[in-house]
Design a protein around this motif. Structure first.
Motif, mmCIF file in Angstrom:
data_model
loop_
_atom_site.group_PDB
_atom_site.id
_atom_site.type_symbol
_atom_site.label_atom_id
_atom_site.label_comp_id
_atom_site.label_asym_id
_atom_site.label_seq_id
_atom_site.Cartn_x
_atom_site.Cartn_y
_atom_site.Cartn_z
ATOM 1 N N ARG A 150 3.931 66.860 52.507
ATOM 2 C CA ARG A 150 5.113 67.265 51.913
ATOM 3 C C ARG A 150 4.893 66.984 50.377
ATOM 4 O O ARG A 150 5.063 67.801 49.221
ATOM 5 C CB ARG A 150 6.266 67.104 52.286
ATOM 6 C CG ARG A 150 6.578 67.950 53.543
ATOM 7 C CD ARG A 150 8.045 67.593 54.093
ATOM 8 N NE ARG A 150 8.378 68.136 55.392
ATOM 9 C CZ ARG A 150 8.728 69.403 55.523
ATOM 10 N NH1 ARG A 150 8.843 70.154 54.389
ATOM 11 N NH2 ARG A 150 9.223 69.998 56.652
ATOM 12 N N THR A 151 4.158 65.651 50.137
ATOM 13 C CA THR A 151 4.189 64.841 48.858
ATOM 14 C C THR A 151 3.078 65.705 48.175
ATOM 15 O O THR A 151 3.138 65.911 46.937
ATOM 16 C CB THR A 151 3.989 63.492 48.752
ATOM 17 O OG1 THR A 151 4.736 63.105 49.742
ATOM 18 C CG2 THR A 151 3.776 63.009 47.642
ATOM 19 N N THR A 152 2.105 65.941 48.774
ATOM 20 C CA THR A 152 0.726 66.429 48.084
ATOM 21 C C THR A 152 0.690 67.959 48.467
ATOM 22 O O THR A 152 -0.304 68.827 47.742
ATOM 23 C CB THR A 152 -0.638 65.860 48.661
ATOM 24 O OG1 THR A 152 -0.721 65.929 50.029
ATOM 25 C CG2 THR A 152 -0.533 64.242 48.177
ATOM 26 N N ASN A 153 1.547 68.699 49.169
ATOM 27 C CA ASN A 153 1.563 69.981 49.856
ATOM 28 C C ASN A 153 0.002 70.198 50.174
ATOM 29 O O ASN A 153 -0.377 71.364 49.970
ATOM 30 C CB ASN A 153 1.637 70.631 48.434
ATOM 31 C CG ASN A 153 3.296 70.784 48.193
ATOM 32 O OD1 ASN A 153 4.244 70.365 49.021
ATOM 33 N ND2 ASN A 153 3.608 70.660 46.864
ATOM 34 N N GLN A 154 -0.574 69.479 51.178
ATOM 35 C CA GLN A 154 -1.858 69.786 51.489
ATOM 36 C C GLN A 154 -1.909 69.367 53.092
ATOM 37 O O GLN A 154 -1.159 68.467 53.562
ATOM 38 C CB GLN A 154 -2.910 69.101 50.809
ATOM 39 C CG GLN A 154 -2.980 69.509 49.276
ATOM 40 C CD GLN A 154 -4.337 68.819 48.676
ATOM 41 O OE1 GLN A 154 -4.664 67.828 49.059
ATOM 42 N NE2 GLN A 154 -4.581 69.270 47.513
ATOM 43 N N GLU A 155 -2.915 69.980 53.874
ATOM 44 C CA GLU A 155 -3.069 69.673 55.170
ATOM 45 C C GLU A 155 -3.949 68.435 55.270
ATOM 46 O O GLU A 155 -5.136 68.579 54.265
ATOM 47 C CB GLU A 155 -3.801 70.749 55.871
ATOM 48 C CG GLU A 155 -2.807 72.001 56.074
ATOM 49 C CD GLU A 155 -1.700 71.577 57.214
ATOM 50 O OE1 GLU A 155 -1.933 70.912 58.056
ATOM 51 O OE2 GLU A 155 -0.585 72.358 57.195
ATOM 52 N N GLU A 156 -3.800 67.469 55.827
ATOM 53 C CA GLU A 156 -4.431 66.150 55.759
ATOM 54 C C GLU A 156 -4.878 66.070 57.285
ATOM 55 O O GLU A 156 -4.504 66.274 58.252
ATOM 56 C CB GLU A 156 -3.731 64.996 55.598
ATOM 57 C CG GLU A 156 -3.207 64.916 54.129
ATOM 58 C CD GLU A 156 -2.257 63.487 53.823
ATOM 59 O OE1 GLU A 156 -2.059 63.068 54.757
ATOM 60 O OE2 GLU A 156 -2.085 63.352 52.637
ATOM 61 N N PHE A 157 -6.386 65.664 57.272
ATOM 62 C CA PHE A 157 -6.987 65.492 58.685
ATOM 63 C C PHE A 157 -6.654 64.309 59.323
ATOM 64 O O PHE A 157 -6.521 63.193 58.964
ATOM 65 C CB PHE A 157 -8.408 65.449 58.316
ATOM 66 C CG PHE A 157 -9.211 65.245 59.553
ATOM 67 C CD1 PHE A 157 -9.307 66.086 60.586
ATOM 68 C CD2 PHE A 157 -10.023 63.962 59.644
ATOM 69 C CE1 PHE A 157 -10.028 65.732 61.942
ATOM 70 C CE2 PHE A 157 -10.756 63.539 61.033
ATOM 71 C CZ PHE A 157 -10.837 64.590 61.975
ATOM 72 N N GLU A 158 -6.071 64.372 60.794
ATOM 73 C CA GLU A 158 -5.540 63.261 61.413
ATOM 74 C C GLU A 158 -6.776 62.760 62.131
ATOM 75 O O GLU A 158 -6.646 61.838 62.775
ATOM 76 C CB GLU A 158 -4.010 63.538 62.158
ATOM 77 C CG GLU A 158 -3.201 63.767 61.505
ATOM 78 C CD GLU A 158 -1.880 63.603 62.167
ATOM 79 O OE1 GLU A 158 -1.564 64.049 62.980
ATOM 80 O OE2 GLU A 158 -0.787 62.947 61.626
ATOM 81 N N GLY A 159 -7.394 63.587 62.957
ATOM 82 C CA GLY A 159 -8.402 63.428 63.945
ATOM 83 C C GLY A 159 -8.695 64.325 64.835
ATOM 84 O O GLY A 159 -8.180 65.505 64.836
ATOM 85 N N PHE A 160 -9.542 64.315 66.001
ATOM 86 C CA PHE A 160 -9.932 65.088 66.986
ATOM 87 C C PHE A 160 -9.128 64.954 68.367
ATOM 88 O O PHE A 160 -8.982 63.436 68.656
ATOM 89 C CB PHE A 160 -11.257 65.447 67.357
ATOM 90 C CG PHE A 160 -12.144 65.902 66.042
ATOM 91 C CD1 PHE A 160 -12.402 67.039 65.675
ATOM 92 C CD2 PHE A 160 -12.823 64.811 65.021
ATOM 93 C CE1 PHE A 160 -13.221 67.553 64.623
ATOM 94 C CE2 PHE A 160 -13.529 65.293 63.800
ATOM 95 C CZ PHE A 160 -13.526 66.645 63.840
ATOM 96 N N ARG A 161 -8.795 65.835 69.013
ATOM 97 C CA ARG A 161 -8.030 65.730 70.235
ATOM 98 C C ARG A 161 -9.154 66.377 71.288
ATOM 99 O O ARG A 161 -9.355 67.589 71.280
ATOM 100 C CB ARG A 161 -6.771 66.476 70.319
ATOM 101 C CG ARG A 161 -6.125 66.268 71.806
ATOM 102 C CD ARG A 161 -4.757 67.184 71.907
ATOM 103 N NE ARG A 161 -3.963 66.889 72.973
ATOM 104 C CZ ARG A 161 -4.126 67.914 73.901
ATOM 105 N NH1 ARG A 161 -4.879 68.896 73.820
ATOM 106 N NH2 ARG A 161 -3.575 67.712 75.065
#
Length: 236
Positions: A98-109
């Motif tokens: 919400r701070t950068t208004n961007q989707e951030e990569f968390e990893g692979f499931r």
């Protein structure tokens, strides 16, 4: 007397509904039969799920755990045909910042599912523990079954038919009418808004003993049911 005649007419001579009932006076009955059996096999559905930012690392971990799980299954005399390992599933996970208004990569499931049919129920608790120790971390569902279900259901269907015959004779006797003949029969409810007549007690076949469930998490007995729906015409 007129009221009784009206009730009898409503029971025996309703309008035909979707062609499933005759226009002539008739009886619509339901036959029931049931049996309690002990399960003698279990269908076990498990999976391994791994999360990592490194896809190769997650895949290697999942593949290694799955290989160990399959080896454990074989050590419990589960046939190859009763071992079904699904293909690898990979999901890329992101989180909205919400701070950068961007989707951030968390990893692979990364995940793989495994279905086993265990025919030696006394091994069930030990097998589950070994799968946990091997790294399996999802237990989706275990379904306890009887291997000769089709044979048992044939016997139940015959008993349900016998029960339907008794129901027809019972109802005809109560209304002092004579059965003319069988018009139709089905193992599914007829297309009619009316409820079929059923005897107070359904046919019960003898208890069929199969597997030893006392050592299999006390799963208890399974109840198998059979129903048949029959229409008999009556003699005017």
């Amino acid at each position: 007397m007129k009221l009784i005649s009206t009730v009898v007419a409503a029971l025996f001579c309703a309008h035909s509904y979707a062609g499933s009932l005759p226009l002539t006076p008739h009886l619509y009955v339901q036959g029931n039969a049931h049996m309690q059996v002990q399960p003698d096999q279990a269908v076990i559905r498990v999976a391994i799920t791994q999360k990592s930012k490194s896809l190769p690392e997650a895949k290697t971990t999942v593949d290694d755990i799955m290989a160990n799980a399959i080896a454990i299954a074989k050590s419990h005399h589960i046939r190859v045909d009763d071992i079904h390992a699904e293909q690898l599933n990979v999901y890329r996970q992101t989180r909205y910042n919400r701070t950068t208004n961007q989707e951030e990569f968390e990893g692979f499931r990364v995940s793989r599912a495994l279905t086993l049919t265990l025919k030696k129920l006394e091994d069930y608790p030990v097998l589950l523990q070994k799968l946990v120790d091997a790294g399996i971390n999802e237990f989706n569902n275990t379904q306890f079954e009887v291997s000769n279900r089709s044979t048992l259901m044939k016997d139940l269907n015959k008993a349900a038919i016998k029960d339907a015959k008794l129901a027809a004779k019972e109802l005809a006797s109560d209304f002092e009418v004579k059965l003319d003949g069988l018009y139709s029969v089905s193992f599914s409810p007829m297309e009619t808004p009316r409820t079929p007549y059923a005897r107070a007690e359904s046919m019960k076949l003898m208890h069929a003993s199969s597997g030893n469930v006392e050592q299999a998490y006390n799963t208890g007995a399974l109840t198998l049911n059979a129903k048949v729906y029959a229409v008999y015409t009556i003699d005017n």
